[in-house]
Each structure stands twice: as C-alpha cells, then as structure tokens.
Design a protein around this motif. Structure first.
Motif, PDB file in Angstrom:
ATOM      1  N   UNK A   1       0.855  -1.181   0.000  1.00  0.00           N
ATOM      2  CA  UNK A   1       0.000   0.000   0.000  1.00  0.00           C
ATOM      3  C   UNK A   1       0.894   1.235   0.000  1.00  0.00           C
ATOM      4  N   UNK A   2       0.604   2.177  -0.901  1.00  0.00           N
ATOM      5  CA  UNK A   2       1.400   3.399  -0.971  1.00  0.00           C
ATOM      6  C   UNK A   2       0.966   4.361   0.132  1.00  0.00           C
ATOM      7  N   UNK A   3       1.799   5.374   0.381  1.00  0.00           N
ATOM      8  CA  UNK A   3       1.484   6.374   1.397  1.00  0.00           C
ATOM      9  C   UNK A   3       0.171   7.070   1.068  1.00  0.00           C
ATOM     10  N   UNK A   4      -0.024   7.391  -0.205  1.00  0.00           N
ATOM     11  CA  UNK A   4      -1.250   8.080  -0.632  1.00  0.00           C
ATOM     12  C   UNK A   4      -2.478   7.201  -0.394  1.00  0.00           C
ATOM     13  N   UNK A   5      -2.384   5.895  -0.702  1.00  0.00           N
ATOM     14  CA  UNK A   5      -3.506   4.996  -0.454  1.00  0.00           C
ATOM     15  C   UNK A   5      -3.770   4.874   1.042  1.00  0.00           C
ATOM     16  N   UNK A   6      -2.705   4.857   1.835  1.00  0.00           N
ATOM     17  CA  UNK A   6      -2.834   4.767   3.282  1.00  0.00           C
ATOM     18  C   UNK A   6      -3.539   5.999   3.840  1.00  0.00           C
ATOM     19  N   UNK A   7      -3.165   7.195   3.354  1.00  0.00           N
ATOM     20  CA  UNK A   7      -3.799   8.434   3.812  1.00  0.00           C
ATOM     21  C   UNK A   7      -5.268   8.490   3.389  1.00  0.00           C
ATOM     22  N   UNK A   8      -5.550   8.023   2.154  1.00  0.00           N
ATOM     23  CA  UNK A   8      -6.937   8.021   1.682  1.00  0.00           C
ATOM     24  C   UNK A   8      -7.770   7.060   2.517  1.00  0.00           C
ATOM     25  N   UNK A   9      -7.227   5.907   2.869  1.00  0.00           N
ATOM     26  CA  UNK A   9      -7.925   4.939   3.717  1.00  0.00           C
ATOM     27  C   UNK A   9      -8.184   5.544   5.096  1.00  0.00           C
ATOM     28  N   UNK A  10      -7.183   6.256   5.626  1.00  0.00           N
ATOM     29  CA  UNK A  10      -7.330   6.926   6.924  1.00  0.00           C
ATOM     30  C   UNK A  10      -8.463   7.956   6.869  1.00  0.00           C
ATOM     31  N   UNK A  11      -8.495   8.739   5.798  1.00  0.00           N
ATOM     32  CA  UNK A  11      -9.537   9.760   5.651  1.00  0.00           C
ATOM     33  C   UNK A  11     -10.899   9.103   5.474  1.00  0.00           C
ATOM     34  N   UNK A  12     -10.953   8.024   4.701  1.00  0.00           N
ATOM     35  CA  UNK A  12     -12.199   7.301   4.493  1.00  0.00           C
ATOM     36  C   UNK A  12     -12.704   6.726   5.816  1.00  0.00           C
ATOM     37  N   UNK A  13     -11.815   6.246   6.625  1.00  0.00           N
ATOM     38  CA  UNK A  13     -12.143   5.717   7.951  1.00  0.00           C
ATOM     39  C   UNK A  13     -12.716   6.828   8.832  1.00  0.00           C
ATOM     40  N   UNK A  14     -12.114   7.992   8.737  1.00  0.00           N
ATOM     41  CA  UNK A  14     -12.572   9.145   9.498  1.00  0.00           C
ATOM     42  C   UNK A  14     -14.012   9.489   9.118  1.00  0.00           C
ATOM     43  N   UNK A  15     -14.334   9.357   7.860  1.00  0.00           N
ATOM     44  CA  UNK A  15     -15.691   9.637   7.369  1.00  0.00           C
ATOM     45  C   UNK A  15     -16.710   8.777   8.110  1.00  0.00           C
ATOM     46  N   UNK A  16     -16.363   7.531   8.347  1.00  0.00           N
ATOM     47  CA  UNK A  16     -17.274   6.586   9.002  1.00  0.00           C
ATOM     48  C   UNK A  16     -17.490   6.896  10.482  1.00  0.00           C
TER      49      UNK A  16
ATOM     50  N   UNK B   1     -17.733  15.379  10.885  1.00  0.00           N
ATOM     51  CA  UNK B   1     -17.245  16.752  11.002  1.00  0.00           C
ATOM     52  C   UNK B   1     -15.721  16.800  10.846  1.00  0.00           C
ATOM     53  N   UNK B   2     -15.026  15.906  11.514  1.00  0.00           N
ATOM     54  CA  UNK B   2     -13.564  15.857  11.388  1.00  0.00           C
ATOM     55  C   UNK B   2     -13.173  15.507   9.950  1.00  0.00           C
ATOM     56  N   UNK B   3     -13.920  14.597   9.315  1.00  0.00           N
ATOM     57  CA  UNK B   3     -13.653  14.234   7.922  1.00  0.00           C
ATOM     58  C   UNK B   3     -13.794  15.452   7.017  1.00  0.00           C
ATOM     59  N   UNK B   4     -14.862  16.231   7.200  1.00  0.00           N
ATOM     60  CA  UNK B   4     -15.096  17.413   6.373  1.00  0.00           C
ATOM     61  C   UNK B   4     -13.980  18.436   6.555  1.00  0.00           C
ATOM     62  N   UNK B   5     -13.565  18.653   7.789  1.00  0.00           N
ATOM     63  CA  UNK B   5     -12.479  19.602   8.058  1.00  0.00           C
ATOM     64  C   UNK B   5     -11.162  19.128   7.441  1.00  0.00           C
ATOM     65  N   UNK B   6     -10.890  17.841   7.565  1.00  0.00           N
ATOM     66  CA  UNK B   6      -9.668  17.274   6.983  1.00  0.00           C
ATOM     67  C   UNK B   6      -9.702  17.368   5.459  1.00  0.00           C
TER      68      UNK B   6
ATOM     69  N   UNK C   1      -4.597  12.631  -1.534  1.00  0.00           N
ATOM     70  CA  UNK C   1      -4.931  12.107  -0.206  1.00  0.00           C
ATOM     71  C   UNK C   1      -6.421  12.224   0.114  1.00  0.00           C
ATOM     72  N   UNK C   2      -7.165  12.814  -0.791  1.00  0.00           N
ATOM     73  CA  UNK C   2      -8.589  13.053  -0.538  1.00  0.00           C
ATOM     74  C   UNK C   2      -9.390  11.764  -0.697  1.00  0.00           C
ATOM     75  N   UNK C   3     -10.352  11.604   0.167  1.00  0.00           N
ATOM     76  CA  UNK C   3     -11.313  10.502   0.113  1.00  0.00           C
ATOM     77  C   UNK C   3     -12.341  10.862  -0.962  1.00  0.00           C
ATOM     78  N   UNK C   4     -11.975  10.626  -2.206  1.00  0.00           N
ATOM     79  CA  UNK C   4     -12.737  11.100  -3.354  1.00  0.00           C
ATOM     80  C   UNK C   4     -14.143  10.505  -3.436  1.00  0.00           C
ATOM     81  N   UNK C   5     -14.289   9.223  -3.167  1.00  0.00           N
ATOM     82  CA  UNK C   5     -15.610   8.584  -3.280  1.00  0.00           C
ATOM     83  C   UNK C   5     -16.625   9.240  -2.351  1.00  0.00           C
ATOM     84  N   UNK C   6     -16.234   9.434  -1.087  1.00  0.00           N
ATOM     85  CA  UNK C   6     -17.161  10.059  -0.139  1.00  0.00           C
ATOM     86  C   UNK C   6     -17.361  11.543  -0.443  1.00  0.00           C
TER      87      UNK C   6
END
Length: 153
Positions: free
Chosen positions: A1-16, A20-25, A37-42
């Motif tokens: 897993x690349x750093x970018x995929x890891x950050x996107x997964x982290x952000x996607x996890x935050x969404x769940x 509010x924290x997800x939106x700010x991030x 690094x953006x959680x593009x799907x969400x």
C-alpha cells in the motif's frame, strides 16, 4: 500500500466515525493541494447530496406554500395569521434558494404540479375537508404561489 492509499484509507475511515472531522480534513487537504490524499468517493457522494438536499428543501417549502394557500382559499372562516406567516416564510425560503441557486427555478417549474398534488392531500388531511373539494389542477400559477402580494379570494 502506498502512502497516498494509506492516507486516503485513513480519511475514508474518518468519514465513518466522525463526519465533522472528515469534512475539516477534506477541506484542509483541498486547500493544501494534497488531492491524492482526498477521500474522493465520499467527497463525490457528499457533493451530490448537497444538490439533492437543496432540491428537497425547495419542494418542501413549495408544498407548504401551496397547502396553506389551499387552506386559505377553501377555509376562509379559519384564516389565521399563522397561515399568512407560514406562506410568507416559505415564499422567502424559496426566493432565497433561487438567489443562491438560480438553476433551481427550472426544477421548481418541473415539479410544481407534483408538489401541488401532495399539497392537496396534505390540505385535505389538515382541514378534514374531502380531497375532492380541492381541484385536481392547481388553482394557483407558479408565479402566484411566489408572489408576496398574492392571496386567493
């Protein structure tokens, strides 16, 4: 897993777990230009939801205006300042929506008849008058429904 995929997964996890924290991030990442690094799907889902919410609010406000115009017309003995206040408030909300999003005007016209049918049923429920008392076709034009000086006789 690349750093970018890891950050996107982290952000996607935050969404769940903390929207509010997800939106700010997400806003921070956009401002910083860290698009990978953006959680593009969400983010896409949320942007689409914003449009749906604006449309739903418009229809809700229109139904209230039409229902109270019907109440006002077909129960003149029960006219109240609360009906007038509600008509004014919801007309104002529709006007505000049009100023913020002029493209909603077309949707308003497209959905006017559908909203009228729903408002007609709500008016029958609220007034306890038979549904057939209210005409099948709106006795108010879209322009009248928004005209701050219009009240049915």
């Amino acid at each position: 897993m690349t750093v970018s995929q890891s950050n996107e997964t982290k952000t996607s996890s935050l969404y769940e777990c903390d929207f509010c924290a997800w939106a700010e991030e997400t806003a921070f990442l956009l401002r910083s230009g860290k698009l990978s690094e953006i959680d593009l799907d969400n983010l896409i889902d949320e942007v689409e939801d914003m449009s749906r919410n604006e449309r739903r609010a418009l229809l809700s406000n229109l139904r209230v205006v039409l229902m109270h115009l019907l109440n006002y017309k077909y129960q003149p003995e029960k006219r109240s300042s609360s009906w007038l206040s509600s008509i004014r408030e919801h007309r104002t909300r529709i006007g505000d929506a049009f100023r913020d999003s002029p493209s909603l005007r077309g949707y308003f016209l497209e959905m006017f008849d559908t909203c009228y049918q729903n408002a007609r049923k709500q008016a029958a429920d609220e007034t306890e008058l038979h549904l057939n008392i209210f005409p099948q076709v709106s006795p108010f034009t879209p322009e009248e429904s928004l005209n701050e000086d219009f009240l049915p006789k």
